[in-house]
Design a protein around this motif. Structure first.
Motif, PDB file in Angstrom:
ATOM      1  N   MET A   1       0.836  -1.199   0.000  1.00 12.94           N
ATOM      2  CA  MET A   1       0.000   0.000   0.000  1.00 12.94           C
ATOM      3  C   MET A   1       0.870   1.248   0.000  1.00 12.94           C
ATOM      4  SD  MET A   1      -3.084  -0.846   2.666  1.00 12.94           S
ATOM      5  CE  MET A   1      -3.724   0.809   2.450  1.00 12.94           C
ATOM      6  N   SER A   2       0.434   2.279  -0.712  1.00 11.03           N
ATOM      7  CA  SER A   2       1.168   3.534  -0.707  1.00 11.03           C
ATOM      8  C   SER A   2       0.927   4.260   0.601  1.00 11.03           C
ATOM      9  CB  SER A   2       0.732   4.408  -1.892  1.00 11.03           C
ATOM     10  OG  SER A   2      -0.656   4.659  -1.830  1.00 11.03           O
ATOM     11  N   GLU A   3       1.870   5.106   0.970  1.00 13.98           N
ATOM     12  CA  GLU A   3       1.757   5.860   2.213  1.00 13.98           C
ATOM     13  C   GLU A   3       0.584   6.829   2.144  1.00 13.98           C
ATOM     14  OE1 GLU A   3       4.510   8.801   5.022  1.00 13.98           O
ATOM     15  OE2 GLU A   3       5.270   8.027   3.100  1.00 13.98           O
ATOM     16  N   ALA A   4      -0.086   7.014   3.277  1.00 17.98           N
ATOM     17  CA  ALA A   4      -1.213   7.937   3.327  1.00 17.98           C
ATOM     18  C   ALA A   4      -0.745   9.352   3.008  1.00 17.98           C
ATOM     19  CB  ALA A   4      -1.869   7.900   4.693  1.00 17.98           C
ATOM     20  N   THR A   5      -1.453  10.026   2.120  1.00 20.99           N
ATOM     21  CA  THR A   5      -1.110  11.406   1.768  1.00 20.99           C
ATOM     22  C   THR A   5      -1.879  12.416   2.608  1.00 20.99           C
ATOM     23  OG1 THR A   5      -2.803  11.514   0.044  1.00 20.99           O
ATOM     24  CG2 THR A   5      -0.609  10.703  -0.609  1.00 20.99           C
ATOM     25  N   VAL A   6      -2.799  11.916   3.413  1.00 21.22           N
ATOM     26  CA  VAL A   6      -3.555  12.753   4.350  1.00 21.22           C
ATOM     27  C   VAL A   6      -3.614  12.021   5.687  1.00 21.22           C
ATOM     28  CG1 VAL A   6      -5.837  13.702   4.922  1.00 21.22           C
ATOM     29  CG2 VAL A   6      -4.943  13.908   2.597  1.00 21.22           C
ATOM     30  N   LEU A   7      -3.236  12.709   6.763  1.00 25.26           N
ATOM     31  CA  LEU A   7      -3.316  12.144   8.103  1.00 25.26           C
ATOM     32  C   LEU A   7      -4.556  12.700   8.791  1.00 25.26           C
ATOM     33  CD1 LEU A   7       0.428  12.553   9.173  1.00 25.26           C
ATOM     34  CD2 LEU A   7      -0.665  10.612   8.004  1.00 25.26           C
ATOM     35  N   HIS A   8      -5.329  11.824   9.412  1.00 25.48           N
ATOM     36  CA  HIS A   8      -6.567  12.233  10.078  1.00 25.48           C
ATOM     37  C   HIS A   8      -6.472  11.849  11.552  1.00 25.48           C
ATOM     38  CE1 HIS A   8     -11.269  12.345   9.993  1.00 25.48           C
ATOM     39  NE2 HIS A   8     -10.731  13.141  10.902  1.00 25.48           N
ATOM     40  N   ASP A   9      -6.244  12.838  12.381  1.00 24.91           N
ATOM     41  CA  ASP A   9      -6.098  12.642  13.821  1.00 24.91           C
ATOM     42  C   ASP A   9      -7.419  13.029  14.491  1.00 24.91           C
ATOM     43  OD1 ASP A   9      -5.332  12.437  16.443  1.00 24.91           O
ATOM     44  OD2 ASP A   9      -3.888  14.085  16.402  1.00 24.91           O
ATOM     45  N   ARG A  10      -8.196  12.023  14.897  1.00 24.88           N
ATOM     46  CA  ARG A  10      -9.489  12.253  15.524  1.00 24.88           C
ATOM     47  C   ARG A  10      -9.293  12.462  17.021  1.00 24.88           C
ATOM     48  NH1 ARG A  10      -9.011   8.598  11.862  1.00 24.88           N
ATOM     49  NH2 ARG A  10     -10.404   8.449  10.049  1.00 24.88           N
ATOM     50  N   ARG A  11      -9.706  13.610  17.504  1.00 24.16           N
ATOM     51  CA  ARG A  11      -9.533  13.946  18.909  1.00 24.16           C
ATOM     52  C   ARG A  11     -10.897  14.124  19.573  1.00 24.16           C
ATOM     53  NH1 ARG A  11      -4.216  18.000  18.845  1.00 24.16           N
ATOM     54  NH2 ARG A  11      -2.986  16.749  17.354  1.00 24.16           N
ATOM     55  N   ASP A  12     -10.889  14.554  20.827  1.00 26.07           N
ATOM     56  CA  ASP A  12     -12.128  14.676  21.578  1.00 26.07           C
ATOM     57  C   ASP A  12     -12.930  15.871  21.079  1.00 26.07           C
ATOM     58  OD1 ASP A  12     -14.147  14.468  23.413  1.00 26.07           O
ATOM     59  OD2 ASP A  12     -12.996  15.253  25.108  1.00 26.07           O
ATOM     60  N   GLY A  13     -13.860  15.610  20.163  1.00 24.15           N
ATOM     61  CA  GLY A  13     -14.744  16.652  19.667  1.00 24.15           C
ATOM     62  C   GLY A  13     -14.290  17.339  18.399  1.00 24.15           C
ATOM     63  N   TYR A  14     -13.098  17.084  17.926  1.00 24.60           N
ATOM     64  CA  TYR A  14     -12.610  17.727  16.704  1.00 24.60           C
ATOM     65  C   TYR A  14     -11.580  16.832  16.017  1.00 24.60           C
ATOM     66  CZ  TYR A  14      -8.416  19.049  19.361  1.00 24.60           C
ATOM     67  OH  TYR A  14      -7.264  19.019  20.113  1.00 24.60           O
ATOM     68  N   SER A  15     -11.230  17.200  14.802  1.00 28.52           N
ATOM     69  CA  SER A  15     -10.228  16.461  14.028  1.00 28.52           C
ATOM     70  C   SER A  15      -9.117  17.396  13.571  1.00 28.52           C
ATOM     71  CB  SER A  15     -10.858  15.813  12.789  1.00 28.52           C
ATOM     72  OG  SER A  15     -11.537  14.618  13.112  1.00 28.52           O
ATOM     73  N   VAL A  16      -7.907  16.865  13.498  1.00 25.38           N
ATOM     74  CA  VAL A  16      -6.794  17.558  12.858  1.00 25.38           C
ATOM     75  C   VAL A  16      -6.442  16.775  11.597  1.00 25.38           C
ATOM     76  CG1 VAL A  16      -4.401  18.325  13.045  1.00 25.38           C
ATOM     77  CG2 VAL A  16      -5.903  18.410  15.060  1.00 25.38           C
ATOM     78  N   ILE A  17      -6.636  17.407  10.451  1.00 29.32           N
ATOM     79  CA  ILE A  17      -6.331  16.794   9.154  1.00 29.32           C
ATOM     80  C   ILE A  17      -5.068  17.440   8.613  1.00 29.32           C
ATOM     81  CG2 ILE A  17      -7.141  16.434   6.798  1.00 29.32           C
ATOM     82  CD1 ILE A  17     -10.001  16.564   7.851  1.00 29.32           C
ATOM     83  N   SER A  18      -4.082  16.617   8.281  1.00 29.50           N
ATOM     84  CA  SER A  18      -2.793  17.132   7.798  1.00 29.50           C
ATOM     85  C   SER A  18      -2.487  16.593   6.413  1.00 29.50           C
ATOM     86  CB  SER A  18      -1.660  16.728   8.753  1.00 29.50           C
ATOM     87  OG  SER A  18      -1.896  17.191  10.059  1.00 29.50           O
ATOM     88  N   LEU A  19      -2.213  17.491   5.473  1.00 27.06           N
ATOM     89  CA  LEU A  19      -1.716  17.077   4.164  1.00 27.06           C
ATOM     90  C   LEU A  19      -0.332  16.482   4.366  1.00 27.06           C
ATOM     91  CD1 LEU A  19      -2.806  20.218   2.096  1.00 27.06           C
ATOM     92  CD2 LEU A  19      -4.072  18.094   2.516  1.00 27.06           C
ATOM     93  N   ASN A  20      -0.087  15.318   3.769  1.00 28.84           N
ATOM     94  CA  ASN A  20       1.107  14.551   4.125  1.00 28.84           C
ATOM     95  C   ASN A  20       1.932  14.123   2.912  1.00 28.84           C
ATOM     96  OD1 ASN A  20       2.855  13.185   5.967  1.00 28.84           O
ATOM     97  ND2 ASN A  20       1.835  11.245   5.473  1.00 28.84           N
ATOM     98  N   ARG A  21       2.358  15.123   2.141  1.00 31.44           N
ATOM     99  CA  ARG A  21       3.360  14.886   1.107  1.00 31.44           C
ATOM    100  C   ARG A  21       4.472  15.923   1.294  1.00 31.44           C
ATOM    101  NH1 ARG A  21       1.997  15.104  -4.559  1.00 31.44           N
ATOM    102  NH2 ARG A  21       3.353  13.304  -4.849  1.00 31.44           N
ATOM    103  N   PRO A  22       5.123  15.919   2.443  1.00 32.13           N
ATOM    104  CA  PRO A  22       6.057  17.001   2.772  1.00 32.13           C
ATOM    105  C   PRO A  22       7.227  17.120   1.806  1.00 32.13           C
ATOM    106  CG  PRO A  22       6.267  15.181   4.328  1.00 32.13           C
ATOM    107  CD  PRO A  22       5.031  14.923   3.535  1.00 32.13           C
TER     108      PRO A  22
END
Length: 262
Positions: free
Chosen positions: A1-22
């Motif tokens: 599988m190719s590496e995820a290009t978007v990271l989705h960090d689900r937290r308490d009540g909100y999400s942090v979405i990070s574009l991941n092709r640095p």
């Protein structure tokens, strides 16, 4: 599988979405488009997620389209209208339709479509080192992903044309002073500011936030009479909600409101 290009960090009540092709300054390819739209769709429909932080991994927010990806671009004379139709336009529409606040934390360069994706957020905070670049003219294109809309509506025709035609970088400080974004902050405080906002929104009246977004976004094209009518309709909806009942009760009882989940 190719590496995820978007990271989705689900937290308490909100999400942090990070574009991941640095290594590519988070420039978009087809996979990243699909993964970002899937993450946003999950946030839009989840009852657990009440706010979103969108940022980039590494030293940049997003450099727009990955021009080195020949397969995605479709050769030396690509149909870029199709690229917009299939990828960027649905992305911008999904961000604007999201019934929850989106905070864009611009951690570095935001160029081309990357700048305009950032500007599609509801609240845009940028690190002082960040730069917004309408780079399209450098490769004989026009601003897209809503660029001509954001620039004209937020800055006026004179500044919109100058930024688009010269492709000169706009500093985070100037972007804030001109009203293009909400504010610029020290680099080391960027994510703390964004997270603090997201935590506040996660405890807030999610339904009212969505209605507020809807009203403000409509104001740029509505007449005054149309906007007054929209406010009447949306305020009726808000006033009939459990959140309004709880908000008034908490105010009268001098305690924090306990709003329900999205």
């Amino acid at each position: 599988m190719s590496e995820a290009t978007v990271l989705h960090d689900r937290r308490d009540g909100y999400s942090v979405i990070s574009l991941n092709r640095p290594d590519r300054l988070n420039s978009f390819n087809r996979q990243q488009h699909a993964e970002l739209r899937a993450a946003l769709e999950e946030c839009a429909t989840s009852t657990e997620i009440r706010a979103v932080v969108l940022t980039g991994q590494g030293r940049g927010f997003c450099a727009g389209q990955d021009l080195s990806d020949v397969d995605d671009m479709g050769g030396d004379r690509p149909d870029l209208g199709k690229t917009l139709h299939d990828n960027y336009n649905p992305l911008i529409r999904s961000m604007r339709a999201m019934p929850k606040p989106i905070i864009c934390a611009v951690n570095g360069v935001a160029a081309g479509a990357g700048a305009n994706i950032a500007l599609a957020g509801d609240i845009v905070i940028a690190a002082r080192s960040a730069r917004f670049i309408q780079a399209f003219a450098k490769i004989a294109l026009i601003p897209d992903a809503g660029g001509t809309y954001w620039l004209t509506h937020l800055l006026g025709e004179a500044r919109a044309k100058a930024l688009a035609l010269t492709a000169q970088p706009l500093s985070a400080e100037d972007a804030a002073n001109w009203g293009l974004i909400w504010k610029a902050v020290d680099d080391d405080k960027l994510m703390a500011e964004a997270i603090s906002l997201a935590e506040g929104f996660a405890a807030g009246p999610t339904h009212a936030y969505g209605l507020t977004k809807q009203a403000i976004q409509a104001a740029s094209t509505n007449t005054l009479d149309e906007q007054l009518e929209l406010e009447r309709r949306l305020q009726r909806e808000a006033g009939m909600s459990d959140d309004y009942k709880e908000g008034v009760k908490a105010f009268l009882e001098k305690r924090p409101a306990n709003y329900r989940k999205a």
